[in-house]
Design an enzyme around this catalytic site. Structure first.
Site, PDB file in Angstrom:
ATOM      1  N   ASP A   1      39.823  41.188  36.516  1.00 28.80           N
ATOM      2  CA  ASP A   1      39.933  39.760  36.211  1.00 28.80           C
ATOM      3  C   ASP A   1      39.783  38.935  37.485  1.00 28.80           C
ATOM      4  OD1 ASP A   1      42.488  39.542  37.483  1.00 28.80           O
ATOM      5  OD2 ASP A   1      43.485  40.189  35.651  1.00 28.80           O
ATOM      6  N   LYS A   2      39.686  37.627  37.310  1.00 31.38           N
ATOM      7  CA  LYS A   2      39.388  36.729  38.424  1.00 31.38           C
ATOM      8  C   LYS A   2      40.370  36.886  39.576  1.00 31.38           C
ATOM      9  CE  LYS A   2      39.077  31.828  39.642  1.00 31.38           C
ATOM     10  NZ  LYS A   2      39.316  30.441  39.182  1.00 31.38           N
TER      11      LYS A   2
END
Length: 250
Positions: free
Chosen positions: A118-119
């Site tokens: 994820d980011k």
């Protein structure tokens, strides 16, 4: 069974949906292939096909994309040290930086991410145009270990770590770690080593949240026996043939 019936069965067994064929040939992702087909950019034996699921035999039929014959791309396997704040996507509707911008000047062919980070997460990300290899690494049946170093906002008791190995339920989904151990402890926080052999959406963050623990940093440091090592943040390298084969044989 008659010889003609056997021939028909073999022919049918070799036919797949056109978008899937393009993806397996390593020229683009499945979603990109579906888009190209619907836009009329793909022909089979000289006829434009608009159905991404149209049965296609890549060994017997000539496939063209934008007028150019499609041939199987050379298989490429890449390890990237993903920085925090970068999304794993070919394009982002919100204009955020993507991992593909790190590869833009590399001269590499189209590559798809093998799994996700994820980011807010960072570390080892694999990319390849070999969809069979990628599917093996992400298939939960093969239980390929992924190792993470996680900085958390507290110093956990051993009973808490044990509970996360036993497993917990979050929104009806069972989450567990294969192994968790303390790496080092500070005054107010600690680093854990977490090993997963399956990967659910935001698995580690959700697992820790069930114990009231917040994540400060999350870094993937290894997939199987392949370690991130000293690869600099934002940099990438080719996997050797031995490394790629070793991961596939897990």
């Amino acid at each position: 069974m008659s010889p003609s019936r056997q021939t028909t069965n073999r022919s049918n067994a070799a036919r797949y949906g056109l978008a899937r064929v393009l993806s397996k040939l390593g020229v683009c992702s499945r979603s990109q292939a579906e888009k190209a087909v619907r836009e009329g950019r793909v022909s089979v034996d000289g006829r434009v096909v608009l159905d991404p699921e149209g049965p296609t035999d890549p060994e017997r039929q000539r496939i063209c994309l934008d007028g150019e014959a499609v041939v199987a791309a050379k298989r490429v396997y890449v390890a990237l040290n993903k920085p925090r704040g970068v999304v794993v996507s070919a394009a982002d509707e919100r204009g955020r930086d993507t991992v593909y911008e790190l590869l833009a000047a590399s001269g590499l062919p189209w590559l798809g991410p093998v799994g996700r980070l994820d980011k807010a997460s960072e570390g080892l990300l694999l990319l390849s145009n070999d969809s069979v290899w990628a599917a093996h690494l992400t298939d939960p049946r093969y239980h390929v270990d992924k190792t993470y170093h996680v900085q958390i906002d507290t110093i956990p008791a051993q009973t808490v770590l044990d509970q996360m190995i036993l497993g917990v339920t979050d929104n009806g989904e069972r989450l567990a770690a294969k192994r968790i151990s303390l790496l080092r402890v500070g005054e107010k926080n600690a680093w854990l080593e977490v090993v997963l052999d399956e990967g659910r959406n935001r698995h580690i963050r959700r697992l820790l949240e069930t114990q009231g623990i917040g994540v400060l940093r999350l870094i993937r440091v290894a997939i199987g026996d392949l370690a991130l090592g000293d690869l600099a943040k934002g940099q990438w390298r080719h996997l050797s043939a031995e490394e790629a084969a070793g991961l596939h044989n897990k």
